[in-house]
Design a protein around this motif. Structure first.
Motif: not given
Length: 194
Positions: A18, A102, A133, A136-137, A156-160, A163-164
């Motif tokens: 990270r 995403n 999802d 991504y994580s 990409t993160n679903h909401d941001y 954040d990828f």
């Protein structure tokens, strides 16, 4: 100043790296910087996230894409319908407009055959939302195969969009990590391995 959080997943290891950083660059500027020499970026946009730009608008902008048809079940599995996802060919400077969802980017040196891509993405990500999802994580296990060995993917993160997650072989991850450390305006990026 924009804050970014990137999760790098070397596919050979059960590891996530990270890095948090700040920059004045836009999200798509970061994606361009992450495009290694000789690579192009294919954008895969799911049917559910095609609300920002109609296909007719893509056509009027001369953006080349392939339509990928698939059967989609309702939430409860009681009904099915055919939906159209888009595989947008690499075009200098064009990124499908982002709001949420995403978004999936394939970085490759190869010309992609849409039929082969469709078979691969359906096998690798049969449940698009949950699989994207999770990728991504936490990335993949080390049995995952990219479409081509030297490809890498960014989701990409679903909401941001800032954040990828990126999944690639370890050699590519190391190159991308170096680029991300260089774009930090404060040079105080937070870096950790899990």
């Amino acid at each position: 100043m924009k804050k970014f959080c990137t999760l790098l997943h070397p596919i050979e290891k059960n590891e996530t790296i990270r890095i948090d950083f700040q920059t004045e660059l836009s999200e798509t500027d970061i994606y361009e910087k992450l495009k290694l020499s000789g690579y192009g970026i294919y954008q895969f946009i799911e049917n559910d996230f095609q609300y920002n730009m109609e296909q007719s608008e893509l056509d009027s902008e001369n953006i080349e894409y392939h339509e990928l048809k698939r059967e989609k079940k309702s939430w409860f599995g009681l009904s099915k319908k055919i939906v159209t996802d888009l595989l947008i060919k690499p075009t200098n400077g064009f990124y499908y407009p982002y709001q949420y969802g995403n978004y999936f980017y394939l970085f490759t040196k190869h010309t992609i055959n849409p039929t082969e891509f469709e078979k691969w993405i359906n096998a690798a990500f049969p449940n698009r939302f949950a699989d994207f999802d999770e990728t991504y994580s936490i990335g993949f296990d080390n049995n995952f195969e990219l479409l081509n060995k030297d490809d890498y993917i960014l989701i990409t993160n679903h909401d941001y969009q800032r954040d990828f997650g990126i999944s690639a072989n370890e050699n590519i991850i190391n190159k991308l990590l170096k680029i991300l450390k260089e774009v930090d305006n404060h040079k105080e990026n937070r870096f950790e391995r899990k």
